[in-house]
Write an enzyme that holds these catalytic residues in place. Structure first.
Site, PDB file in Angstrom:
ATOM      1  N   ARG A 103      95.387  48.835 -37.085  1.00 16.06           N
ATOM      2  CA  ARG A 103      95.739  49.207 -38.784  1.00 16.06           C
ATOM      3  C   ARG A 103      94.060  48.744 -39.212  1.00 16.06           C
ATOM      4  O   ARG A 103      94.774  48.302 -40.614  1.00 16.06           O
ATOM      5  CB  ARG A 103      96.954  48.264 -39.526  1.00 16.06           C
ATOM      6  CG  ARG A 103      97.961  48.111 -38.360  1.00 16.06           C
ATOM      7  CD  ARG A 103      99.189  47.120 -38.466  1.00 16.06           C
ATOM      8  NE  ARG A 103     100.301  48.333 -39.380  1.00 16.06           N
ATOM      9  CZ  ARG A 103     101.071  47.353 -39.595  1.00 16.06           C
ATOM     10  NH1 ARG A 103     101.262  46.911 -39.696  1.00 16.06           N
ATOM     11  NH2 ARG A 103     102.278  47.911 -40.547  1.00 16.06           N
TER      12      ARG A 103
ATOM     13  N   ARG B   2     110.255  36.873 -40.797  1.00 16.25           N
ATOM     14  CA  ARG B   2     110.074  37.936 -41.773  1.00 16.25           C
ATOM     15  C   ARG B   2     110.449  39.055 -42.960  1.00 16.25           C
ATOM     16  O   ARG B   2     110.776  39.318 -43.168  1.00 16.25           O
ATOM     17  CB  ARG B   2     108.583  38.588 -41.152  1.00 16.25           C
ATOM     18  CG  ARG B   2     107.904  37.334 -40.735  1.00 16.25           C
ATOM     19  CD  ARG B   2     106.276  37.854 -39.773  1.00 16.25           C
ATOM     20  NE  ARG B   2     106.327  39.230 -40.636  1.00 16.25           N
ATOM     21  CZ  ARG B   2     106.323  40.926 -40.337  1.00 16.25           C
ATOM     22  NH1 ARG B   2     106.740  40.460 -38.716  1.00 16.25           N
ATOM     23  NH2 ARG B   2     105.647  41.108 -41.283  1.00 16.25           N
TER      24      ARG B   2
ATOM     25  N   ASP C  84     109.582  52.174 -38.097  1.00 14.97           N
ATOM     26  CA  ASP C  84     110.477  50.980 -37.443  1.00 14.97           C
ATOM     27  C   ASP C  84     111.517  50.866 -37.039  1.00 14.97           C
ATOM     28  O   ASP C  84     112.534  49.553 -37.210  1.00 14.97           O
ATOM     29  CB  ASP C  84     110.043  50.514 -39.458  1.00 14.97           C
ATOM     30  CG  ASP C  84     109.244  50.118 -40.020  1.00 14.97           C
ATOM     31  OD1 ASP C  84     108.570  49.723 -39.231  1.00 14.97           O
ATOM     32  OD2 ASP C  84     109.465  49.671 -40.899  1.00 14.97           O
TER      33      ASP C  84
ATOM     34  N   LYS D 132     113.011  45.184 -47.378  1.00 12.81           N
ATOM     35  CA  LYS D 132     111.701  44.477 -47.371  1.00 12.81           C
ATOM     36  C   LYS D 132     110.699  44.727 -47.961  1.00 12.81           C
ATOM     37  O   LYS D 132     109.502  44.601 -48.641  1.00 12.81           O
ATOM     38  CB  LYS D 132     111.484  44.134 -46.431  1.00 12.81           C
ATOM     39  CG  LYS D 132     109.826  42.971 -46.175  1.00 12.81           C
ATOM     40  CD  LYS D 132     109.840  42.715 -44.549  1.00 12.81           C
ATOM     41  CE  LYS D 132     110.107  43.698 -43.762  1.00 12.81           C
ATOM     42  NZ  LYS D 132     107.892  44.079 -42.909  1.00 12.81           N
ATOM     43  N   ASN D 133     110.637  46.123 -47.786  1.00 14.86           N
ATOM     44  CA  ASN D 133     108.867  47.061 -47.982  1.00 14.86           C
ATOM     45  C   ASN D 133     109.141  47.064 -49.213  1.00 14.86           C
ATOM     46  O   ASN D 133     107.632  47.308 -49.872  1.00 14.86           O
ATOM     47  CB  ASN D 133     108.853  48.033 -46.959  1.00 14.86           C
ATOM     48  CG  ASN D 133     108.608  47.634 -45.564  1.00 14.86           C
ATOM     49  OD1 ASN D 133     108.157  46.325 -46.063  1.00 14.86           O
ATOM     50  ND2 ASN D 133     108.324  48.918 -44.611  1.00 14.86           N
TER      51      ASN D 133
ATOM     52  N   CYS E 120      96.655  43.428 -35.848  1.00 16.70           N
ATOM     53  CA  CYS E 120      97.603  42.838 -35.587  1.00 16.70           C
ATOM     54  C   CYS E 120      98.524  43.312 -34.200  1.00 16.70           C
ATOM     55  O   CYS E 120      97.898  44.305 -33.497  1.00 16.70           O
ATOM     56  CB  CYS E 120      98.142  43.251 -37.011  1.00 16.70           C
ATOM     57  SG  CYS E 120      99.186  44.889 -36.778  1.00 16.70           S
TER      58      CYS E 120
HETATM   59  C1  UD1 Z   1     104.215  50.542 -43.612  1.00 23.05           C
HETATM   60  C2  UD1 Z   1     105.454  49.609 -43.299  1.00 23.05           C
HETATM   61  C3  UD1 Z   1     105.456  49.410 -42.401  1.00 23.05           C
HETATM   62  C4  UD1 Z   1     105.918  50.541 -41.775  1.00 23.05           C
HETATM   63  C5  UD1 Z   1     104.313  51.558 -41.801  1.00 23.05           C
HETATM   64  C6  UD1 Z   1     104.697  52.874 -41.056  1.00 23.05           C
HETATM   65  C7  UD1 Z   1     105.025  48.395 -45.329  1.00 23.05           C
HETATM   66  C8  UD1 Z   1     104.487  46.400 -45.610  1.00 23.05           C
HETATM   67  N1  UD1 Z   1     104.649  48.530 -44.408  1.00 23.05           N
HETATM   68  O1  UD1 Z   1     102.926  49.593 -43.152  1.00 23.05           O
HETATM   69  O2  UD1 Z   1     107.321  48.629 -42.481  1.00 23.05           O
HETATM   70  O3  UD1 Z   1     105.859  50.113 -40.058  1.00 23.05           O
HETATM   71  O4  UD1 Z   1     104.063  51.683 -43.305  1.00 23.05           O
HETATM   72  O5  UD1 Z   1     105.963  54.247 -41.700  1.00 23.05           O
HETATM   73  O6  UD1 Z   1     105.434  48.519 -47.097  1.00 23.05           O
HETATM   74  N2  UD1 Z   1      95.749  54.053 -41.700  1.00 23.05           N
HETATM   75  C9  UD1 Z   1      94.580  54.575 -41.388  1.00 23.05           C
HETATM   76  N3  UD1 Z   1      93.567  54.259 -42.549  1.00 23.05           N
HETATM   77  C10 UD1 Z   1      94.437  53.356 -43.686  1.00 23.05           C
HETATM   78  C11 UD1 Z   1      95.847  52.998 -43.363  1.00 23.05           C
HETATM   79  C12 UD1 Z   1      96.797  53.566 -42.158  1.00 23.05           C
HETATM   80  O7  UD1 Z   1      94.369  54.852 -40.660  1.00 23.05           O
HETATM   81  O8  UD1 Z   1      93.403  52.567 -44.610  1.00 23.05           O
HETATM   82  C13 UD1 Z   1      96.686  53.541 -39.797  1.00 23.05           C
HETATM   83  C14 UD1 Z   1      97.257  52.549 -39.548  1.00 23.05           C
HETATM   84  O9  UD1 Z   1      96.358  51.933 -38.697  1.00 23.05           O
HETATM   85  C15 UD1 Z   1      98.903  53.243 -38.605  1.00 23.05           C
HETATM   86  C16 UD1 Z   1      99.471  54.605 -39.876  1.00 23.05           C
HETATM   87  O10 UD1 Z   1      97.935  54.421 -40.441  1.00 23.05           O
HETATM   88  O11 UD1 Z   1      98.633  54.139 -37.343  1.00 23.05           O
HETATM   89  C17 UD1 Z   1     100.663  53.983 -40.292  1.00 23.05           C
HETATM   90  O12 UD1 Z   1      99.803  53.126 -41.308  1.00 23.05           O
HETATM   91  P1  UD1 Z   1     100.493  53.303 -42.445  1.00 23.05           P
HETATM   92  O13 UD1 Z   1     101.500  53.752 -43.452  1.00 23.05           O
HETATM   93  O14 UD1 Z   1      99.620  52.913 -43.632  1.00 23.05           O
HETATM   94  O15 UD1 Z   1     101.469  51.518 -42.377  1.00 23.05           O
HETATM   95  P2  UD1 Z   1     102.284  50.341 -44.038  1.00 23.05           P
HETATM   96  O16 UD1 Z   1     101.465  50.745 -45.407  1.00 23.05           O
HETATM   97  O17 UD1 Z   1     100.696  49.749 -42.510  1.00 23.05           O
END
Ligand code: UD1
Length: 458
Positions: free
Chosen positions: A139, A419, A327, A40-41, A134
């Site tokens: 996030r 989803r 996950d 999915k991701n 969320c």
């Molecule tokens: C992706 C995955 C999700 C998985 C996660 C961590 C997809 C669509 N989703 O989510 O299934 O659980 O990786 O493996 O690929 N953060 C910040 N600033 C930013 C971005 C992130 O502080 O600009 C923080 C987030 O709030 C969170 C942490 O970093 O606490 C990890 O987030 P991130 O690795 O970005 O996850 P996603 O890409 O949203």
């Protein structure tokens, strides 16, 4: 037959789905083989990556999921044409013309925010709504924004929308060196995509190393991008002026695969997973082995979980890849509820991702939460009850717990499951699980301290 991604979203998201619940009769032994779907991701971000290309791209092994359908709808609204036939999706972004991503849809799917990188790189301007808060945490997108600024974009946030444009007449981002405070998956993907069309070299330091990041890099490379180091913590991208069409197959979903491994462990069954990349499951397999579960390799893209009588407690801390994946945390918690001894699960990636605890307790689990740690004391057996899925991976955990529980478990809030798990109940039924969707007018309130949040953006 050719179907549009738009039509599949209608089917999956029909109001009737809201009244459909999943009934599970637990304690069956499962057996057989299960083919794991595309990730999915990966699918979500590769669909965004196809925006970088002014020709048609073909993606294979795309799972049929609500999130994928939503992403398809967002691309359509940006002027992109999509065709879907089975698990093959053709995306033609030649006419990408709209720099404004639709608010309603982006707010339902965090991954769609990652399209800001390709839209900006192609059009020189992008307006993408903030994905919002969320259920599993705040996030933020600060790393995405700061990385684009480092590449020369002007970015402001106004009225909940991130507005980015490339100043000057050339309309190309400039290569830059960017250190990421945290190895965010999404920010690494946004910036890597943006950098493929930038002028000069971009170096992303402390980048995310998840297999889906590497998959995106390989897809971009297949379109002519020059990327080195994806899958390590330093990614170097040498920008090119234009990408070309490609035909690319998405990797298997390591989270779906891990969920089926836990299904085997929790039901004391033998299940063979087919079509996977075993290396991507190293952390989950190591933890299963520590818990006394035998997992054996039966081929290059196969793994088999063997029946285990005595599951042992273990501790888990979620971490960025190659650490234990957040996950998979909820699914392992379900397993620990019936393992002998006390397990501690510490969630470090997201700040609010223990909401399934209250639902597992409804099934008779013994769990206490202290801060971001859940202390799970194994019980001899769970007993079936009505439960509410609070997010995608929590839904999977409840299915697993229901498979192990005595009697009937009824899962409400199935839209979360749709989803991210392709044909989960058909796959489980094929293995011998007794579960089915049924319509009900019954309602289930969230457990105490577990507010029902509808928008979950993974
Ligand atoms: C992706 C995955 C999700 C998985 C996660 C961590 C997809 C669509 N989703 O989510 O299934 O659980 O990786 O493996 O690929 N953060 C910040 N600033 C930013 C971005 C992130 O502080 O600009 C923080 C987030 O709030 C969170 C942490 O970093 O606490 C990890 O987030 P991130 O690795 O970005 O996850 P996603 O890409 O949203």
């Amino acid at each position: 037959m050719t179907a549009s991604l738009g039509s599949s979203i209608d089917n999956l998201a029909s109001p009737e789905a809201e009244q459909t619940v999943l009934e599970i009769r637990g304690q069956s032994t499962l057996a057989g083989e299960v083919k794991i779907s595309g990730a999915k991701n990966s699918a979500l971000v590769l669909m965004a990556g196809a925006l970088l290309c002014p020709d048609e791209c073909r993606l294979r092994n795309v799972p049929e999921l609500l999130d994928v359908a939503r992403m398809g709808q967002i691309l359509s609204e940006l002027g992109v044409s999509l065709r879907q036939q089975g698990d093959v999706v053709d995306i033609n972004a030649r006419n990408l013309s709209e720099s404004q991503a639709p608010y309603e849809l982006v707010s339902q799917l965090r991954a769609s925010f990652f399209a800001i990188g390709p839209i900006l790189a192609r059009l020189g301007v992008a307006h993408v709504p903030l994905p919002g808060g969320c259920a599993i945490g705040a996030r933020p997108v600060d790393l995405h924004v700061r990385g684009l600024q480092a590449m020369g974009a002007h970015v402001d946030i106004d009225g909940g929308v991130v507005n980015a444009y490339i100043p000057g007449s050339k309309k190309r981002l400039q290569g830059a060196k960017f250190y990421m405070d945290y190895p965010s998956v999404g920010a690494t993907e946004t910036l890597m995509m943006a950098a493929t069309l930038a002028e000069g070299e971009t170096i992303l330091e402390n980048a995310a190393q998840e297999p889906e990041v590497e998959d995106l890099a390989n897809f971009c490379i297949s379109m002519g991008a020059r990327i080195k180091g994806a899958g390590t913590n330093t990614i170097t991208i040498e920008g090119v002026p234009r990408l070309h069409s490609s035909d690319y197959s998405i990797i298997a979903d390591r989270i779906e695969a891990g969920t089926f491994l836990v299904a085997g462990a929790i039901t004391k069954s033998e299940i063979e997973l087919v079509g996977i990349v075993p290396d991507h499951l190293a952390a989950a397999v190591a933890k299963l082995q520590e818990m006394g579960v035998k997992v054996v390799s039966t081929g290059r893209d196969h793994l088999r979980v063997l029946p285990t009588e005595n599951l042992k407690a273990a501790d888990i801390q979620t971490l960025p890849y190659p650490g234990f994946p957040t996950d998979m945390q909820a699914q392992f918690m379900a397993l620990m509820t019936v393992s002998e001894g006390s397990s501690a699960i510490t969630e470090t990636v997201f700040e609010n991702r223990l909401r399934h605890v209250a639902e597992l307790i409804r099934l008779g689990a013994d769990i206490r939460v202290k801060g971001n740690t859940a202390l799970v004391r194994g019980v001899p057996a769970l007993s079936g009850a009505p439960v509410l899925a609070t997010d995608l991976r929590a839904s999977a955990a409840l299915v697993l717990a229901g498979l192990a529980a005595q009697g009937k478990t009824t899962i409400f809030g199935l839209h979360h499951l749709d989803r991210g798990y392709e044909k989960l109940e058909q796959k489980m039924q094929k293995l011998g699980a007794r579960l089915q969707r049924v319509k009900t007018s019954a309602k289930l309130e969230a457990s105490n301290g577990n507010p029902s949040v509808e928008s979950v953006l993974q």
